[in-house]
Design an enzyme around this catalytic site. Structure first.
Site: not given
Ligand code: NAP
Length: 265
Positions: A154, A158
């Protein structure tokens, strides 16, 4: 029309989810939950179309009490994702959770809560249909190959390791694989962690590098042969058909389903 809230709209996944929900004629984006920009509109935030009038909240409780939403899509962090999912269920909102890294205890507790409330919840560590098939094919192969190593790769932003998909794959494999401590009985790690994480005797290796998105290879070995099953997500749009499917499906569930593989044939 399915009324939707998104937690984590500014994240890499969240931005794709905003695009999906705003472009899907049967979905309506009612509000988003962020850590900042309380009281503003999504269109005021950099990177979003300025015409987006979706209100931003920093409190999920306030969001839920201000908008009659059917589904909360959570794409945040493991700690917050769990809190959001619990709060949504307590308030009769159906969660579709892509956030990974929940513990078994948390999943058990959320399942109990969903059943108590009689509403649907989907927690899908991987929304990519190809990844779900990779897990299913791996489970098929594990019946015939006892020795297997999972290599997940990844991007370096992550937070959790191993990935939710790797854990889910290992769980599905152990349902059919006879337990075995793999490798030489006297093997010794000269660098700690070199053999990866031990899950029921099989090993899981996590690679983190910029440039990667989400990739996993499941490698089986037997006398004189190996079998490799591999899936690659090259962009985050690859996850969105799964998100659409989960939002539609969760409306007709009355329990928690963990893993997309339990919903597709
Ligand atoms: P990311 O770019 O770091 O996005 C996470 C977002 O959540 C950021 O914008 C962060 O805000 C926000 N956040 C954190 N705490 C919060 C809160 N209390 N209230 C509202 N928003 C909040 O990560 P990502 O790549 O999008 O991934 C997000 C999640 O999805 C991870 O757990 C990842 O492992 C998972 N994921 C799942 C799949 C799937 O297929 N299921 C695929 C890819 C990723 P800030 O920018 O202010 O920190």
């Amino acid at each position: 029309m399915i009324k939707i809230g998104i937690a984590g709209p500014r994240g890499k996944m969240g931005r794709e989810a905003v695009k999906l929900v705003t472009n899907e004629p049967t979905f309506s984006l009612e509000a988003v939950l962020d850590r900042q920009f309380d009281g503003m509109q999504l269109g005021d935030v950099e990177g979003f179309e300025s015409s987006l009038q979706t209100p931003i909240y920093t409190s999920l409780e306030t969001l839920i009490h201000s908008h009659d939403i059917d589904v909360l899509i959570d794409l945040t962090t493991p700690e917050k994702g769990y809190v959001h999912t619990k709060l949504a269920l307590e308030n009769g909102v159906r969660p579709v959770v892509g956030t990974t890294g929940f513990t078994t205890e948390q999943l058990d507790e959320l399942k109990e809560l969903a059943e108590e409330k009689g509403i649907g919840c989907i927690i899908a560590p991987n929304f990519a249909v190809g990844a779900v098939l990779m897990m299913k094919f791996s489970q098929m192969a594990a019946k015939y190959f006892q020795d297997v190593e999972i290599m997940e790769m990844h991007h370096d932003q992550k937070l959790d390791a191993p990935s939710g998909t790797a854990i889910k794959t290992a769980e599905m494999i152990t349902e059919v694989r006879e337990t075995k401590e793999q490798g030489h009985p006297n093997e010794k790690e000269t660098i700690p962690g070199a053999r990866g994480g031990n899950f029921d005797g099989l090993r899981i290796h996590s690679t983190r590098l910029p440039g990667l998105i989400a990739h996993q290879q499941v490698m089986f070995g037997a006398e004189g042969e190996t079998l490799t099953i591999r899936h690659d997500s090259y962009n985050r749009a690859s996850f969105m058909s799964g998100v659409r499917f989960c939002v539609q499906t969760v409306m007709n569930l009355d329990t928690l389903v963990y893993g997309l593989e339990n919903l597709i044939d």
